[in-house]
Design a protein around this motif. Structure first.
Motif, PDB file in Angstrom:
ATOM      1  N   ALA A  11       0.835  -1.207   0.000  1.00  0.00           N
ATOM      2  CA  ALA A  11       0.000   0.000   0.000  1.00  0.00           C
ATOM      3  C   ALA A  11       0.868   1.255   0.000  1.00  0.00           C
ATOM      4  CB  ALA A  11      -0.938  -0.012   1.201  1.00  0.00           C
ATOM      5  N   ALA A  12       1.947   1.251   0.789  1.00  0.00           N
ATOM      6  CA  ALA A  12       2.861   2.396   0.815  1.00  0.00           C
ATOM      7  C   ALA A  12       3.535   2.571  -0.547  1.00  0.00           C
ATOM      8  CB  ALA A  12       3.897   2.207   1.916  1.00  0.00           C
ATOM      9  N   PHE A  13       3.896   1.465  -1.175  1.00  0.00           N
ATOM     10  CA  PHE A  13       4.515   1.514  -2.502  1.00  0.00           C
ATOM     11  C   PHE A  13       3.560   2.104  -3.531  1.00  0.00           C
ATOM     12  CE2 PHE A  13       4.908  -0.596  -6.640  1.00  0.00           C
ATOM     13  CZ  PHE A  13       6.173  -0.151  -7.020  1.00  0.00           C
ATOM     14  N   VAL A  14       2.325   1.617  -3.542  1.00  0.00           N
ATOM     15  CA  VAL A  14       1.335   2.081  -4.527  1.00  0.00           C
ATOM     16  C   VAL A  14       1.005   3.561  -4.312  1.00  0.00           C
ATOM     17  CG1 VAL A  14      -1.045   1.757  -5.346  1.00  0.00           C
ATOM     18  CG2 VAL A  14       0.432  -0.218  -4.972  1.00  0.00           C
ATOM     19  N   ALA A  15       1.137   4.040  -3.089  1.00  0.00           N
ATOM     20  CA  ALA A  15       0.923   5.463  -2.820  1.00  0.00           C
ATOM     21  C   ALA A  15       2.007   6.324  -3.486  1.00  0.00           C
ATOM     22  CB  ALA A  15       0.891   5.724  -1.319  1.00  0.00           C
ATOM     23  N   VAL A  16       3.198   5.759  -3.647  1.00  0.00           N
ATOM     24  CA  VAL A  16       4.316   6.482  -4.262  1.00  0.00           C
ATOM     25  C   VAL A  16       4.394   6.202  -5.764  1.00  0.00           C
ATOM     26  CG1 VAL A  16       6.845   6.730  -4.281  1.00  0.00           C
ATOM     27  CG2 VAL A  16       5.622   6.489  -2.111  1.00  0.00           C
ATOM     28  N   VAL A  17       4.121   4.956  -6.140  1.00  0.00           N
ATOM     29  CA  VAL A  17       4.216   4.536  -7.540  1.00  0.00           C
ATOM     30  C   VAL A  17       2.832   4.074  -7.996  1.00  0.00           C
ATOM     31  CG1 VAL A  17       5.370   3.025  -9.203  1.00  0.00           C
ATOM     32  CG2 VAL A  17       6.591   3.751  -7.138  1.00  0.00           C
ATOM     33  N   PRO A  18       2.075   4.938  -8.649  1.00  0.00           N
ATOM     34  CA  PRO A  18       0.776   4.503  -9.158  1.00  0.00           C
ATOM     35  C   PRO A  18       0.936   3.282 -10.071  1.00  0.00           C
ATOM     36  CG  PRO A  18       1.041   6.876  -9.394  1.00  0.00           C
ATOM     37  CD  PRO A  18       2.381   6.317  -8.981  1.00  0.00           C
ATOM     38  N   ILE A  19      -0.028   2.410 -10.044  1.00  0.00           N
ATOM     39  CA  ILE A  19       0.064   1.172 -10.823  1.00  0.00           C
ATOM     40  C   ILE A  19       0.278   1.462 -12.302  1.00  0.00           C
ATOM     41  CG2 ILE A  19      -1.205  -0.890 -11.533  1.00  0.00           C
ATOM     42  CD1 ILE A  19      -2.262  -1.030  -8.642  1.00  0.00           C
ATOM     43  N   GLU A  20      -0.369   2.490 -12.811  1.00  0.00           N
ATOM     44  CA  GLU A  20      -0.170   2.856 -14.219  1.00  0.00           C
ATOM     45  C   GLU A  20       1.300   3.165 -14.489  1.00  0.00           C
ATOM     46  OE1 GLU A  20      -1.154   6.690 -16.911  1.00  0.00           O
ATOM     47  OE2 GLU A  20      -2.923   5.651 -16.139  1.00  0.00           O
ATOM     48  N   SER A  21       1.948   3.898 -13.596  1.00  0.00           N
ATOM     49  CA  SER A  21       3.372   4.226 -13.764  1.00  0.00           C
ATOM     50  C   SER A  21       4.236   2.974 -13.710  1.00  0.00           C
ATOM     51  CB  SER A  21       3.819   5.201 -12.670  1.00  0.00           C
ATOM     52  OG  SER A  21       3.117   6.411 -12.770  1.00  0.00           O
ATOM     53  N   LEU A  22       3.885   2.061 -12.822  1.00  0.00           N
ATOM     54  CA  LEU A  22       4.625   0.804 -12.727  1.00  0.00           C
ATOM     55  C   LEU A  22       4.540   0.026 -14.031  1.00  0.00           C
ATOM     56  CD1 LEU A  22       6.222  -1.310 -11.091  1.00  0.00           C
ATOM     57  CD2 LEU A  22       4.015  -2.148 -10.229  1.00  0.00           C
ATOM     58  N   GLU A  42      18.954  -5.528 -14.448  1.00  0.00           N
ATOM     59  CA  GLU A  42      18.535  -5.426 -13.049  1.00  0.00           C
ATOM     60  C   GLU A  42      17.250  -4.611 -12.902  1.00  0.00           C
ATOM     61  OE1 GLU A  42      20.294  -3.622  -8.914  1.00  0.00           O
ATOM     62  OE2 GLU A  42      21.708  -4.387 -10.383  1.00  0.00           O
ATOM     63  N   LEU A  43      17.112  -3.527 -13.648  1.00  0.00           N
ATOM     64  CA  LEU A  43      15.915  -2.696 -13.569  1.00  0.00           C
ATOM     65  C   LEU A  43      14.678  -3.493 -14.000  1.00  0.00           C
ATOM     66  CD1 LEU A  43      14.463  -0.012 -13.115  1.00  0.00           C
ATOM     67  CD2 LEU A  43      15.042   0.580 -15.484  1.00  0.00           C
ATOM     68  N   SER A  44      14.791  -4.213 -15.084  1.00  0.00           N
ATOM     69  CA  SER A  44      13.676  -5.027 -15.563  1.00  0.00           C
ATOM     70  C   SER A  44      13.268  -6.064 -14.525  1.00  0.00           C
ATOM     71  CB  SER A  44      14.063  -5.710 -16.880  1.00  0.00           C
ATOM     72  OG  SER A  44      13.036  -6.553 -17.329  1.00  0.00           O
ATOM     73  N   ARG A  45      14.251  -6.736 -13.939  1.00  0.00           N
ATOM     74  CA  ARG A  45      13.955  -7.746 -12.905  1.00  0.00           C
ATOM     75  C   ARG A  45      13.322  -7.111 -11.671  1.00  0.00           C
ATOM     76  NH1 ARG A  45      18.560  -9.595 -15.210  1.00  0.00           N
ATOM     77  NH2 ARG A  45      19.979  -8.604 -13.721  1.00  0.00           N
ATOM     78  N   MET A  46      13.801  -5.927 -11.286  1.00  0.00           N
ATOM     79  CA  MET A  46      13.244  -5.241 -10.122  1.00  0.00           C
ATOM     80  C   MET A  46      11.789  -4.844 -10.378  1.00  0.00           C
ATOM     81  SD  MET A  46      14.503  -1.784  -8.149  1.00  0.00           S
ATOM     82  CE  MET A  46      14.163  -0.719  -9.551  1.00  0.00           C
ATOM     83  N   LEU A  47      11.510  -4.326 -11.563  1.00  0.00           N
ATOM     84  CA  LEU A  47      10.138  -3.928 -11.893  1.00  0.00           C
ATOM     85  C   LEU A  47       9.210  -5.143 -11.951  1.00  0.00           C
ATOM     86  CD1 LEU A  47      10.934  -1.221 -14.581  1.00  0.00           C
ATOM     87  CD2 LEU A  47      10.008  -0.821 -12.279  1.00  0.00           C
ATOM     88  N   GLN A  48       9.701  -6.252 -12.488  1.00  0.00           N
ATOM     89  CA  GLN A  48       8.900  -7.477 -12.510  1.00  0.00           C
ATOM     90  C   GLN A  48       8.623  -7.958 -11.091  1.00  0.00           C
ATOM     91  OE1 GLN A  48      10.499 -10.533 -15.064  1.00  0.00           O
ATOM     92  NE2 GLN A  48      10.717  -9.128 -16.773  1.00  0.00           N
ATOM     93  N   SER A  49       9.617  -7.895 -10.231  1.00  0.00           N
ATOM     94  CA  SER A  49       9.433  -8.318  -8.837  1.00  0.00           C
ATOM     95  C   SER A  49       8.459  -7.407  -8.106  1.00  0.00           C
ATOM     96  CB  SER A  49      10.778  -8.338  -8.096  1.00  0.00           C
ATOM     97  OG  SER A  49      11.615  -9.315  -8.652  1.00  0.00           O
ATOM     98  N   ALA A  50       8.564  -6.102  -8.339  1.00  0.00           N
ATOM     99  CA  ALA A  50       7.639  -5.156  -7.705  1.00  0.00           C
ATOM    100  C   ALA A  50       6.217  -5.399  -8.190  1.00  0.00           C
ATOM    101  CB  ALA A  50       8.065  -3.721  -7.986  1.00  0.00           C
ATOM    102  N   THR A  51       6.059  -5.656  -9.476  1.00  0.00           N
ATOM    103  CA  THR A  51       4.724  -5.930 -10.035  1.00  0.00           C
ATOM    104  C   THR A  51       4.153  -7.204  -9.426  1.00  0.00           C
ATOM    105  OG1 THR A  51       5.358  -4.848 -12.098  1.00  0.00           O
ATOM    106  CG2 THR A  51       3.425  -6.281 -12.181  1.00  0.00           C
ATOM    107  N   ALA A  52       4.964  -8.240  -9.329  1.00  0.00           N
ATOM    108  CA  ALA A  52       4.507  -9.497  -8.720  1.00  0.00           C
ATOM    109  C   ALA A  52       4.103  -9.275  -7.267  1.00  0.00           C
ATOM    110  CB  ALA A  52       5.600 -10.564  -8.832  1.00  0.00           C
ATOM    111  N   ALA A  53       4.853  -8.447  -6.545  1.00  0.00           N
ATOM    112  CA  ALA A  53       4.524  -8.171  -5.141  1.00  0.00           C
ATOM    113  C   ALA A  53       3.192  -7.446  -5.021  1.00  0.00           C
ATOM    114  CB  ALA A  53       5.637  -7.351  -4.486  1.00  0.00           C
ATOM    115  N   VAL A  54       2.963  -6.469  -5.875  1.00  0.00           N
ATOM    116  CA  VAL A  54       1.711  -5.703  -5.821  1.00  0.00           C
ATOM    117  C   VAL A  54       0.508  -6.622  -6.041  1.00  0.00           C
ATOM    118  CG1 VAL A  54       0.328  -3.940  -7.021  1.00  0.00           C
ATOM    119  CG2 VAL A  54       2.727  -3.487  -6.459  1.00  0.00           C
TER     120      VAL A  54
END
Length: 150
Positions: free
Chosen positions: A29-40, A53-65
């Motif tokens: 919830a704190a993450f989504v408040a900073v990074v709107p899902i559309e931006s992600l 690394e950036l691609s893997r991090m974004l994929q991991s963040a998306t999976a977490a959300v």
């Protein structure tokens, strides 16, 4: 290019979520408040063709959300469903598979009826049964089986 679609604070929030709070609902919830899902999703799309690394991090963040138990609360918002549909049909095999994995996990946690009620989403999954990449077609079949039995 993908890093340019997110601010420094948003990239830091991605790193923090991936390193420390991946399956914690409060952290998401704190993450989504900073990074709107559309931006992600826009950043993920921009980074999808790279295997860095950036691609893997974004994929991991998306999976977490979109992980259970909080994931269904985000996945089936009207403005998010088109991004999931786009992920299922993305030109990158890895992104198609990852999107189907997210939906399969949500269905396993009881979101099958919600997936079935989203006609565009369900149609996109069914369309992947004919994907030219066998791993995508198999994941689509597996996802439909989980949706049907949840």
């Amino acid at each position: 290019m993908a890093a340019e679609t997110l601010t420094g604070d948003q990239l830091a929030a991605c790193e923090k979520l991936v390193k420390h709070g991946g399956n914690n609902s409060d952290a998401v919830a704190a993450f989504v408040a900073v990074v709107p899902i559309e931006s992600l999703f826009l950043a993920l799309n921009a980074a999808a063709t790279r295997r860095n690394e950036l691609s893997r991090m974004l994929q991991s963040a998306t999976a977490a959300v979109f992980s259970p138990p909080h994931g269904a609360g985000y996945a089936f918002e009207a403005e998010v469903v088109p991004f999931l549909v786009a992920g299922i049909g993305h030109p990158t095999t890895e992104l198609r598979v990852k999107t189907l994995e997210i939906l399969s996990k949500l269905a396993s946690a009881g979101a099958g009826p919600q997936i079935c009620s989203e006609t565009l989403l369900l149609d996109a999954i069914v369309a992947r049964l004919a994907d030219s990449d066998g791993s995508v077609a198999t994941k689509a079949a597996d996802t439909l089986l989980v949706v049907a039995t949840s």
